[in-house]
Structure formats: C-alpha cells, structure tokens
Design a protein around this motif. Structure first.
Motif, short mmCIF file in Angstrom:
data_model
loop_
_atom_site.label_atom_id
_atom_site.label_comp_id
_atom_site.label_asym_id
_atom_site.label_seq_id
_atom_site.Cartn_x
_atom_site.Cartn_y
_atom_site.Cartn_z
N LEU A 111 3.77 -5.64 1.31
CA LEU A 111 2.48 -4.95 1.27
C LEU A 111 1.44 -5.92 0.74
O LEU A 111 1.55 -6.41 -0.40
N ARG A 112 0.45 -6.23 1.55
CA ARG A 112 -0.69 -7.06 1.14
C ARG A 112 -1.82 -6.12 0.77
O ARG A 112 -2.24 -5.29 1.58
N ARG A 113 -2.34 -6.25 -0.45
CA ARG A 113 -3.46 -5.43 -0.90
C ARG A 113 -4.72 -6.28 -0.89
O ARG A 113 -4.88 -7.17 -1.74
N GLU A 114 -5.57 -6.01 0.09
CA GLU A 114 -6.84 -6.74 0.21
C GLU A 114 -7.69 -6.53 -1.03
O GLU A 114 -7.79 -5.41 -1.55
N TYR A 115 -8.28 -7.59 -1.51
CA TYR A 115 -9.24 -7.58 -2.61
C TYR A 115 -8.64 -7.17 -3.96
O TYR A 115 -9.37 -6.97 -4.91
N MET A 116 -7.33 -7.02 -4.05
CA MET A 116 -6.72 -6.68 -5.33
C MET A 116 -6.37 -7.97 -6.07
O MET A 116 -5.84 -8.91 -5.49
N ALA A 117 -6.68 -7.98 -7.36
CA ALA A 117 -6.34 -9.12 -8.20
C ALA A 117 -4.92 -8.92 -8.73
O ALA A 117 -4.07 -8.34 -8.06
N HIS A 118 -4.65 -9.37 -9.93
CA HIS A 118 -3.31 -9.29 -10.53
C HIS A 118 -3.13 -7.92 -11.15
O HIS A 118 -3.54 -7.68 -12.29
N GLY A 119 -2.54 -7.02 -10.40
CA GLY A 119 -2.40 -5.66 -10.89
C GLY A 119 -1.62 -4.80 -9.93
O GLY A 119 -1.05 -5.28 -8.95
N ILE A 120 -1.61 -3.52 -10.23
CA ILE A 120 -0.93 -2.53 -9.41
C ILE A 120 -1.93 -1.40 -9.14
O ILE A 120 -2.43 -0.80 -10.08
N ASP A 121 -2.21 -1.15 -7.89
CA ASP A 121 -3.17 -0.10 -7.54
C ASP A 121 -2.41 1.13 -7.00
O ASP A 121 -1.20 1.07 -6.78
N PRO A 122 -3.12 2.25 -6.81
CA PRO A 122 -2.46 3.46 -6.33
C PRO A 122 -1.72 3.28 -5.00
O PRO A 122 -0.64 3.85 -4.81
N GLU A 123 -2.27 2.51 -4.08
CA GLU A 123 -1.58 2.29 -2.80
C GLU A 123 -0.26 1.57 -2.99
O GLU A 123 0.74 1.86 -2.32
N THR A 124 -0.23 0.63 -3.93
CA THR A 124 1.02 -0.07 -4.23
C THR A 124 2.04 0.90 -4.81
O THR A 124 3.22 0.88 -4.43
N VAL A 125 1.59 1.76 -5.71
CA VAL A 125 2.48 2.76 -6.31
C VAL A 125 3.04 3.68 -5.22
O VAL A 125 4.24 3.97 -5.19
N HIS A 126 2.19 4.12 -4.30
CA HIS A 126 2.64 5.00 -3.22
C HIS A 126 3.64 4.28 -2.30
O HIS A 126 4.66 4.86 -1.91
N ALA A 127 3.36 3.03 -1.97
CA ALA A 127 4.26 2.28 -1.10
C ALA A 127 5.60 2.04 -1.80
O ALA A 127 6.66 2.15 -1.16
N LEU A 128 5.55 1.72 -3.08
CA LEU A 128 6.80 1.52 -3.84
C LEU A 128 7.58 2.83 -3.90
O LEU A 128 8.81 2.84 -3.75
N SER A 129 6.89 3.94 -4.10
CA SER A 129 7.55 5.25 -4.12
C SER A 129 8.24 5.53 -2.80
O SER A 129 9.39 5.99 -2.77
N ARG A 130 7.55 5.24 -1.71
CA ARG A 130 8.16 5.45 -0.38
C ARG A 130 9.39 4.57 -0.20
O ARG A 130 10.42 4.99 0.35
N PHE A 131 9.30 3.33 -0.67
CA PHE A 131 10.43 2.41 -0.59
C PHE A 131 11.63 2.97 -1.35
O PHE A 131 12.74 3.05 -0.83
N ILE A 132 11.39 3.39 -2.60
CA ILE A 132 12.48 3.89 -3.44
C ILE A 132 13.06 5.19 -2.86
O ILE A 132 14.28 5.35 -2.79
N LEU A 133 12.22 6.09 -2.42
CA LEU A 133 12.70 7.34 -1.85
C LEU A 133 13.48 7.13 -0.56
O LEU A 133 14.33 7.95 -0.21
N GLY A 134 13.23 6.03 0.12
CA GLY A 134 13.93 5.73 1.35
C GLY A 134 15.28 5.06 1.16
O GLY A 134 16.00 4.82 2.12
N LEU A 135 15.62 4.75 -0.06
CA LEU A 135 16.90 4.07 -0.33
C LEU A 135 18.07 5.03 -0.35
O LEU A 135 18.01 6.15 -0.67
#
Length: 135
Positions: A111-135
């Motif tokens: 997941l590439r987050r445009e314009y995001m610096a060193h951090g975790i944004d809501p879209e990253t959290v949602h994508a990570l959640s989808r990844f984990i739920l898919g395991l």
C-alpha cells in the motif's frame, strides 16, 4: 540498521516461542509486525523464524537484510505499507523490500500512501485490518 535487526532475531524467536508456550498458541496463529524499525525487525526476525507464522506486516519500514536465510514458506502473507513522502525511512525502502521479497518467492501486498510522511493514517489501518481479517 541491518545489524540491529539481525541482533534482534534471536530475541524475537525466543519471545515467539515463549508466547506459544505460555498462551498455548501454535506459531501459525501468530501475526508479527511493526512500524518503522519495529517493522524492519518484524520482517527480518519473522522471515528467519524457523516455525511457520500466520502473517507478517511492516508499516513505514523495510527489509534491510535480503541476503538472510528465509525459513518461512513463500506462501506466507506479507503486507507492506509506506508513505510516499516519508522523510525518516524513504519510500524506496518499501519498494526494495517488495522486490527482495518477490525475488525470494513471496507475494507481498503493498500500500502506497500518497503525501503521507512517517506515520500511520486511517487508510493504512483499514488496509492492515483487511489483511489481518483475510488470514
């Protein structure tokens, strides 16, 4: 750096073994991951771990030791996310990790987050959640 990540491999393996013994989890129920250097350590130690894991994730980090031996099967799910303007860990670390993992036979999700610096944004959290739920 790569040296610090490699030094953590034994510690992380012992921690995972202890977690399995104390909580009754088998290794393939464990998802290992982290942010920044924690993500780098997770990739390095997780891929070196000699028992199968459920998944790995690295947020705003990279895999700094592609020459290490991988004990995980190529089917291990791996998730990588990074901000495109990260001033701490350059975005190129994620793309290099993706290349190295692909070369080693893995199929990382990224997941590439445009314009995001060193951090975790809501879209990253949602994508990570989808990844984990898919395991």
């Amino acid at each position: 750096n790569a040296s610090a990540c490699l030094q953590a491999v034994g510690f992380i393996a012992a921690m995972l073994d202890s977690l399995s013994a104390q909580k009754g989890y088998v290794s393939d129920q464990i998802i290992l991951g982290g942010f920044s250097q924690g993500g780098m350590v997770s990739l390095t130690a997780g891929l070196a771990y000699q028992k199968p894991l459920r998944g790995l994730f690295c947020l705003s980090g990279g895999w700094l030791t592609p020459e290490q031996t991988c004990h995980q099967s190529a089917g291990l799910p791996v998730f990588l996310a990074h901000g495109s303007v990260d001033p701490v860990v350059p975005f190129a670390c994620m793309t290099q990790a993706e290349t190295d993992l692909t070369t080693a036979g893995f199929s990382p999700q990224t997941l590439r987050r445009e314009y995001m610096a060193h951090g975790i944004d809501p879209e990253t959290v949602h994508a990570l959640s989808r990844f984990i739920l898919g395991l």
